[in-house]
Design a protein around this motif. Structure first.
Motif, PDB file in Angstrom:
ATOM      1  N   MET A 164       3.918 -14.530  -9.295  1.00  0.00           N
ATOM      2  CA  MET A 164       3.725 -13.959  -7.965  1.00  0.00           C
ATOM      3  C   MET A 164       4.392 -14.791  -6.876  1.00  0.00           C
ATOM      4  SD  MET A 164       2.268 -11.049  -7.659  1.00  0.00           S
ATOM      5  CE  MET A 164       1.888 -11.181  -5.914  1.00  0.00           C
ATOM      6  N   ASP A 165       4.608 -16.071  -7.142  1.00  0.00           N
ATOM      7  CA  ASP A 165       5.281 -16.928  -6.165  1.00  0.00           C
ATOM      8  C   ASP A 165       6.749 -16.549  -6.005  1.00  0.00           C
ATOM      9  OD1 ASP A 165       4.806 -18.015  -8.894  1.00  0.00           O
ATOM     10  OD2 ASP A 165       6.371 -19.440  -8.353  1.00  0.00           O
ATOM     11  N   LYS A 166       7.280 -15.755  -6.939  1.00  0.00           N
ATOM     12  CA  LYS A 166       8.676 -15.309  -6.848  1.00  0.00           C
ATOM     13  C   LYS A 166       8.786 -13.843  -6.428  1.00  0.00           C
ATOM     14  CE  LYS A 166      10.555 -18.527 -10.303  1.00  0.00           C
ATOM     15  NZ  LYS A 166       9.338 -19.241 -10.666  1.00  0.00           N
ATOM     16  N   MET A 167       7.652 -13.191  -6.195  1.00  0.00           N
ATOM     17  CA  MET A 167       7.638 -11.792  -5.767  1.00  0.00           C
ATOM     18  C   MET A 167       8.113 -11.693  -4.313  1.00  0.00           C
ATOM     19  SD  MET A 167       6.596  -8.673  -6.897  1.00  0.00           S
ATOM     20  CE  MET A 167       5.226  -8.858  -8.040  1.00  0.00           C
ATOM     21  N   HIS A 168       8.927 -10.685  -4.012  1.00  0.00           N
ATOM     22  CA  HIS A 168       9.384 -10.499  -2.632  1.00  0.00           C
ATOM     23  C   HIS A 168       8.176 -10.214  -1.728  1.00  0.00           C
ATOM     24  CE1 HIS A 168      13.422 -10.453  -4.171  1.00  0.00           C
ATOM     25  NE2 HIS A 168      13.199  -9.375  -4.894  1.00  0.00           N
ATOM     26  N   PRO A 169       8.008 -10.963  -0.633  1.00  0.00           N
ATOM     27  CA  PRO A 169       6.886 -10.728   0.271  1.00  0.00           C
ATOM     28  C   PRO A 169       6.850  -9.280   0.757  1.00  0.00           C
ATOM     29  CG  PRO A 169       7.964 -12.802   0.814  1.00  0.00           C
ATOM     30  CD  PRO A 169       8.829 -12.120  -0.218  1.00  0.00           C
ATOM     31  N   GLY A 170       5.663  -8.691   0.748  1.00  0.00           N
ATOM     32  CA  GLY A 170       5.498  -7.308   1.200  1.00  0.00           C
ATOM     33  C   GLY A 170       5.499  -6.290   0.083  1.00  0.00           C
ATOM     34  N   LEU A 171       6.116  -6.622  -1.033  1.00  0.00           N
ATOM     35  CA  LEU A 171       6.219  -5.650  -2.133  1.00  0.00           C
ATOM     36  C   LEU A 171       4.858  -5.330  -2.748  1.00  0.00           C
ATOM     37  CD1 LEU A 171       7.631  -3.923  -4.264  1.00  0.00           C
ATOM     38  CD2 LEU A 171       8.264  -6.031  -5.466  1.00  0.00           C
ATOM     39  N   ILE A 172       4.056  -6.361  -3.006  1.00  0.00           N
ATOM     40  CA  ILE A 172       2.814  -6.158  -3.751  1.00  0.00           C
ATOM     41  C   ILE A 172       1.795  -5.345  -2.955  1.00  0.00           C
ATOM     42  CG2 ILE A 172       1.555  -8.221  -3.015  1.00  0.00           C
ATOM     43  CD1 ILE A 172       1.852  -6.818  -6.618  1.00  0.00           C
ATOM     44  N   ASP A 173       1.938  -5.296  -1.627  1.00  0.00           N
ATOM     45  CA  ASP A 173       0.954  -4.569  -0.819  1.00  0.00           C
ATOM     46  C   ASP A 173       0.951  -3.072  -1.100  1.00  0.00           C
ATOM     47  OD1 ASP A 173       0.145  -6.908   0.293  1.00  0.00           O
ATOM     48  OD2 ASP A 173       0.434  -6.292   2.381  1.00  0.00           O
ATOM     49  N   VAL A 174       1.980  -2.578  -1.768  1.00  0.00           N
ATOM     50  CA  VAL A 174       2.022  -1.152  -2.065  1.00  0.00           C
ATOM     51  C   VAL A 174       0.915  -0.752  -3.039  1.00  0.00           C
ATOM     52  CG1 VAL A 174       3.562  -1.199  -4.091  1.00  0.00           C
ATOM     53  CG2 VAL A 174       3.654   0.736  -2.515  1.00  0.00           C
ATOM     54  N   ILE A 175       0.346  -1.734  -3.764  1.00  0.00           N
ATOM     55  CA  ILE A 175      -0.707  -1.387  -4.725  1.00  0.00           C
ATOM     56  C   ILE A 175      -2.105  -1.527  -4.118  1.00  0.00           C
ATOM     57  CG2 ILE A 175       0.806  -2.197  -6.570  1.00  0.00           C
ATOM     58  CD1 ILE A 175      -1.220  -4.446  -7.093  1.00  0.00           C
ATOM     59  N   ILE A 176      -2.208  -1.853  -2.828  1.00  0.00           N
ATOM     60  CA  ILE A 176      -3.517  -2.019  -2.188  1.00  0.00           C
ATOM     61  C   ILE A 176      -4.438  -0.817  -2.410  1.00  0.00           C
ATOM     62  CG2 ILE A 176      -4.662  -2.097   0.076  1.00  0.00           C
ATOM     63  CD1 ILE A 176      -2.621  -4.159   0.952  1.00  0.00           C
ATOM     64  N   PRO A 177      -3.952   0.422  -2.287  1.00  0.00           N
ATOM     65  CA  PRO A 177      -4.865   1.556  -2.486  1.00  0.00           C
ATOM     66  C   PRO A 177      -5.521   1.592  -3.869  1.00  0.00           C
ATOM     67  CG  PRO A 177      -2.838   2.284  -1.442  1.00  0.00           C
ATOM     68  CD  PRO A 177      -2.608   0.865  -1.870  1.00  0.00           C
ATOM     69  N   PHE A 178      -4.907   0.937  -4.855  1.00  0.00           N
ATOM     70  CA  PHE A 178      -5.457   0.945  -6.206  1.00  0.00           C
ATOM     71  C   PHE A 178      -6.474  -0.176  -6.440  1.00  0.00           C
ATOM     72  CE2 PHE A 178      -1.120   2.653  -6.449  1.00  0.00           C
ATOM     73  CZ  PHE A 178      -1.373   3.914  -6.981  1.00  0.00           C
ATOM     74  N   LEU A 179      -6.606  -1.093  -5.494  1.00  0.00           N
ATOM     75  CA  LEU A 179      -7.444  -2.273  -5.715  1.00  0.00           C
ATOM     76  C   LEU A 179      -8.806  -2.193  -5.051  1.00  0.00           C
ATOM     77  CD1 LEU A 179      -4.803  -5.122  -5.167  1.00  0.00           C
ATOM     78  CD2 LEU A 179      -5.380  -3.929  -7.281  1.00  0.00           C
ATOM     79  N   GLY A 180      -8.975  -1.259  -4.135  1.00  0.00           N
ATOM     80  CA  GLY A 180     -10.197  -1.201  -3.345  1.00  0.00           C
ATOM     81  C   GLY A 180     -11.329  -0.433  -3.989  1.00  0.00           C
ATOM     82  N   PRO A 181     -12.425  -0.227  -3.217  1.00  0.00           N
ATOM     83  CA  PRO A 181     -13.644   0.380  -3.766  1.00  0.00           C
ATOM     84  C   PRO A 181     -13.745   1.894  -3.629  1.00  0.00           C
ATOM     85  CG  PRO A 181     -14.091  -0.538  -1.603  1.00  0.00           C
ATOM     86  CD  PRO A 181     -12.639  -0.817  -1.893  1.00  0.00           C
ATOM     87  N   SER A 182     -12.640   2.585  -3.369  1.00  0.00           N
ATOM     88  CA  SER A 182     -12.708   4.039  -3.269  1.00  0.00           C
ATOM     89  C   SER A 182     -12.999   4.652  -4.639  1.00  0.00           C
ATOM     90  CB  SER A 182     -11.386   4.596  -2.733  1.00  0.00           C
ATOM     91  OG  SER A 182     -11.094   4.042  -1.468  1.00  0.00           O
ATOM     92  N   TRP A 183     -13.495   5.866  -4.620  1.00  0.00           N
ATOM     93  CA  TRP A 183     -13.775   6.547  -5.889  1.00  0.00           C
ATOM     94  C   TRP A 183     -12.496   6.949  -6.592  1.00  0.00           C
ATOM     95  CZ3 TRP A 183     -18.304   7.798  -8.461  1.00  0.00           C
ATOM     96  CH2 TRP A 183     -19.472   7.360  -7.844  1.00  0.00           C
ATOM     97  N   VAL A 184     -11.605   7.562  -5.826  1.00  0.00           N
ATOM     98  CA  VAL A 184     -10.340   8.018  -6.410  1.00  0.00           C
ATOM     99  C   VAL A 184      -9.224   7.748  -5.423  1.00  0.00           C
ATOM    100  CG1 VAL A 184     -11.308   9.833  -7.884  1.00  0.00           C
ATOM    101  CG2 VAL A 184     -10.673  10.350  -5.524  1.00  0.00           C
ATOM    102  N   VAL A 185      -7.998   7.670  -5.924  1.00  0.00           N
ATOM    103  CA  VAL A 185      -6.828   7.574  -5.067  1.00  0.00           C
ATOM    104  C   VAL A 185      -5.731   8.392  -5.730  1.00  0.00           C
ATOM    105  CG1 VAL A 185      -5.954   5.458  -6.143  1.00  0.00           C
ATOM    106  CG2 VAL A 185      -5.283   6.038  -3.808  1.00  0.00           C
ATOM    107  N   TYR A 186      -5.070   9.218  -4.937  1.00  0.00           N
ATOM    108  CA  TYR A 186      -4.048  10.126  -5.464  1.00  0.00           C
ATOM    109  C   TYR A 186      -4.614  10.954  -6.629  1.00  0.00           C
ATOM    110  CZ  TYR A 186      -1.238   6.701  -2.943  1.00  0.00           C
ATOM    111  OH  TYR A 186      -0.738   5.855  -1.980  1.00  0.00           O
ATOM    112  N   GLY A 187      -5.916  11.315  -6.525  1.00  0.00           N
ATOM    113  CA  GLY A 187      -6.516  12.155  -7.554  1.00  0.00           C
ATOM    114  C   GLY A 187      -6.876  11.433  -8.833  1.00  0.00           C
ATOM    115  N   THR A 188      -6.791  10.109  -8.849  1.00  0.00           N
ATOM    116  CA  THR A 188      -7.022   9.354 -10.082  1.00  0.00           C
ATOM    117  C   THR A 188      -8.207   8.400  -9.921  1.00  0.00           C
ATOM    118  OG1 THR A 188      -4.680   9.404 -10.635  1.00  0.00           O
ATOM    119  CG2 THR A 188      -6.007   7.710 -11.708  1.00  0.00           C
TER     120      THR A 188
END
Length: 322
Positions: A164-188
């Motif tokens: 992760m120290d070599k990951m381009h800053p800002g890229l990983i934030d695209v997965i934020i919706p999959f990490l939180g406490p919502s029931w579903v995201v994008y129907g999944t």
């Protein structure tokens, strides 16, 4: 063929189901056999063995009591809840050779039937999958689609993000919706997924804190997570070169368990040498064990307390002493 007898292929399949199910705890035998013997349910690829994991960590992970504690606590709490409110998110931090990749591979091996070869385990490396900074927007879209597609296919999936120290800053934030406490995201429904981040970021700070505590006469085995967390968070979040730089994943407290890997001392390196000799089928000679351990650089320069490369170079050094 006698009347009413099952065709041979069916009998073979039934036998295989019975043999596989027999290896499982008696309480889960019937349900597992019925569900997994004749279906493609992806849950059937998930077979956690927490006792095996705990034993392997205690036996083969050298010098990392905090890691054993955090990993077992995180996995046990997550799996004991049949309906978790969010995915399990763990972040491994430490310098080279302290066991981060070793533990992540072990964890997957004890959770999924086929370990790292499972179709439900997905491994990402920034050098391999996201090499070009100018293509970050394309990478964001691809990563989001990949995770969404695989979670749609199987909610019980694992995603490993290495270096992760070599990951381009800002890229990983695209997965934020999959990490939180919502029931579903994008129907999944994705709450049974596991995300593991592996990083050298924070390793230098962990080493510095460990050394400072040693000077303060606090033994390495007495170090707590509270001693290390502030330094790790500051190093990871405020480093412009880190994949977590100013990340919403940190801001929104989406990481459930920060797992610090401490620097290894000389006697830990000797344990690694012994393990490697046994793994290679070589004779464990005390003189060789000592020489290999002594050949590795240690810091600080005067006291030579901790290995500069952990156990990373042990395997390659052994051949020089045989």
């Amino acid at each position: 063929m006698a009347s009413g007898a099952a065709p041979a292929p069916v009998l073979v399949r039934v036998l295989l189901v019975l043999l596989a199910a027999a290896a499982r705890p008696a309480a889960s035998w019937d349900l597992w056999a019925l569900r997994c013997g004749f279906s493609a349910d992806c849950e059937c690829g998930f077979g956690p063995d927490l006792r095996g994991l705990e034993f392997d960590l205690a036996t083969n992970l050298v010098g990392q009591p905090l890691v054993r504690q955090q990993v077992m606590k995180g996995v046990r709490e997550f799996l004991e809840n049949p309906n978790p409110v969010k995915p399990l998110v763990m972040s491994f931090h430490g310098s080279t050779g302290t066991g981060k990749t070793f533990v992540s591979s072990m964890l997957i091996r004890y959770l999924f039937q086929r370990g790292l070869q499972s179709p439900y385990v997905h491994h990402f490396s920034p050098i391999v999958h996201f090499p070009h900074a100018e293509q970050i927007e394309q990478y964001k879209e691809s990563l989001k689609r990949w995770i969404q597609g695989n979670l749609t296919n199987c909610g019980r999936s694992a995603f490993l993000f290495d270096e992760m120290d070599k990951m381009h800053p800002g890229l990983i934030d695209v997965i934020i919706p999959f990490l939180g406490p919502s029931w579903v995201v994008y129907g999944t429904n994705y709450r049974k997924a596991i995300f593991i981040f592996i990083s050298n970021a924070g390793g230098e700070q962990i080493n510095n804190v460990t050394l400072a505590l040693w000077y303060a006469r606090k033994d390495r085995e007495e170090i707590s997570l509270q001693d290390l967390e502030p330094a790790i968070s500051k190093a990871v979040f405020e480093n412009p070169q880190s994949g977590f730089w100013k990340s919403g994943i940190i801001n929104e407290h989406l990481i459930d368990f920060v797992v610090p890997f401490l620097p290894l001392k000389h006697h830990h390196v000797k344990q690694c040498v012994i393990s490697e000799l046994l793994q290679q089928g070589l004779e464990v000679r005390p003189g060789v064990v000592q020489e290999v351990a002594d050949s590795i650089p240690y810091f600080p320069e005067e006291e030579k307390l901790f290995s500069s490369t952990g156990c990373k170079t042990v395997a390659s050094r052994i051949s020089f002493f045989f």
